[in-house]
Design an enzyme around this catalytic site. Structure first.
Site, short mmCIF file in Angstrom:
data_model
loop_
_atom_site.label_atom_id
_atom_site.label_comp_id
_atom_site.label_asym_id
_atom_site.label_seq_id
_atom_site.Cartn_x
_atom_site.Cartn_y
_atom_site.Cartn_z
N LYS A 10 -5.02 5.12 -1.77
CA LYS A 10 -5.66 3.91 -2.29
C LYS A 10 -6.12 4.15 -3.71
CE LYS A 10 -9.69 3.87 -2.47
NZ LYS A 10 -10.86 3.99 -3.43
N PRO A 91 -6.29 15.12 -2.15
CA PRO A 91 -7.57 15.82 -2.26
C PRO A 91 -8.69 15.02 -1.60
CG PRO A 91 -6.87 14.98 -4.40
CD PRO A 91 -5.73 14.77 -3.46
N ALA A 93 -12.69 13.73 -1.18
CA ALA A 93 -13.76 13.28 -2.09
C ALA A 93 -13.19 13.08 -3.49
CB ALA A 93 -14.93 14.26 -2.10
N ALA A 94 -12.13 12.25 -3.55
CA ALA A 94 -11.36 12.14 -4.79
C ALA A 94 -11.17 10.71 -5.28
CB ALA A 94 -9.99 12.79 -4.59
N GLY A 95 -11.80 9.71 -4.62
CA GLY A 95 -11.64 8.34 -5.05
C GLY A 95 -10.33 7.70 -4.63
N LEU A 96 -9.61 8.35 -3.69
CA LEU A 96 -8.32 7.84 -3.23
C LEU A 96 -8.39 7.27 -1.82
CD1 LEU A 96 -6.02 10.70 -4.57
CD2 LEU A 96 -6.35 8.42 -5.55
N GLY A 97 -9.58 7.21 -1.24
CA GLY A 97 -9.70 6.69 0.12
C GLY A 97 -8.91 7.49 1.12
N GLY A 98 -8.78 8.80 0.92
CA GLY A 98 -7.90 9.60 1.76
C GLY A 98 -8.23 9.49 3.24
N ASP A 130 -13.63 1.04 3.00
CA ASP A 130 -12.25 0.93 2.53
C ASP A 130 -11.24 0.80 3.67
OD1 ASP A 130 -13.10 1.16 -0.07
OD2 ASP A 130 -12.47 3.24 -0.32
#
Length: 270
Positions: A10, A91, A93-98, A130
């Site tokens: 995301k 990764p 805690a990377a802002g990618l909504g993993g 998210d």
């Protein structure tokens, strides 16, 4: 049941923070988009739910019982268990909504095999703001805490995108706490491309105050002639959008050569 599903990365093409709410959350307006790559989940029927994590970033998931994949499985009624292998390529805690993307992939797999309960959006939202957007993994506008979704057009579908992270985890909470509280206005009107180009990420400045390396990532990406480079979510991953695949690939080569320690992912917007 589909036994393999991608948890699409995301990105927030724009993220406007409007106000702090009394419940501790923040009122947001964001344009979600999704990259055609990410984590990979493989599942098989099993007597009970089970999770195994593999891949480059598996070691960052320290508590398998509290993993959002297990909580997503627990949120969905099914006649059988699932043995899940999560290949953690994004990764943490990377802002990618993993994690949210992983949960979204579980919802899609369960939907295909058994259908979802009518109130699946509420169940998804309880897992994370998210997650409802990640279940559908299509470009959309999110309001409220990000769970109130509105469809957006596909004007950016197929756009070449490069993601870069300096390999520094950045938790969401401290970034929101560092936001200055100033409402800089709503999302622009128009198609997804216009919203992205005229929008902003209000968490970029507070994130850079916590992880100054983000500014270096943005500078490096801006030097590769994208039509947009911005931080995603609460960071520290940044994205750049390009007019052509060859321009993106050349940017990835240059950044990889100059900064071999940075993580990167190439893809296209869905």
């Amino acid at each position: 049941m589909a036994n393999t599903e991608t948890a699409y990365a995301k990105i927030n093409l724009a993220l406007h923070v409007r106000r702090r709410r009394e419940d501790g959350y923040h009122e947001l307006e964001t344009l979600f988009a999704f990259v055609d790559a990410g984590d990979v989940l493989r599942v098989n029927p099993a007597p009970r739910d089970r999770l195994t994590t593999v891949g480059e970033f598996a070691s960052a998931l320290t508590d398998p019982f509290d993993n959002i994949v297990m909580r997503a499985l627990g949120a969905l009624p099914r006649p059988e268990g699932l043995d899940v292998t999560l290949e953690k390529n994004l990764p943490v805690a990377a802002g990618l909504g993993g994690g949210s993307a992983d949960a979204g992939a579980i919802f899609r797999m369960v939907e295909l095999a058994h259908g979802l309960p009518d109130e699946w959006r509420e169940r998804a939202a309880r897992l994370g703001a998210d997650v409802p957007a990640c279940v559908e993994s299509r470009t959309c506008v999110g309001r409220g805490t990000g769970t109130q979704l509105e469809p957006a057009d596909d004007s950016l579908a197929g756009t070449p995108v490069l993601l870069v992270n300096p390999r520094i985890p950045l938790a969401t909470g401290p970034v929101f706490r560092a936001w200055d509280g100033e409402d800089r206005g709503p999302l622009p009107e128009g198609d997804a491309r216009r919203i992205a180009l005229e929008g902003r990420n209000d968490l970029e400045a507070p994130a850079i105050s916590l992880v100054p390396e983000i500014a270096g990532v943005l500078a490096a990406m801006g030097g590769t002639e994208p039509f947009l480079a911005r931080m995603s979510g609460s960071g520290a991953t940044c994205f750049a959008l390009y007019e052509t695949t060859s321009a993106r690939d050349e940017a990835a080569r240059r950044i990889g050569s100059d900064h071999p320690d940075w993580w990167q992912l190439k893809g296209k917007l869905r």
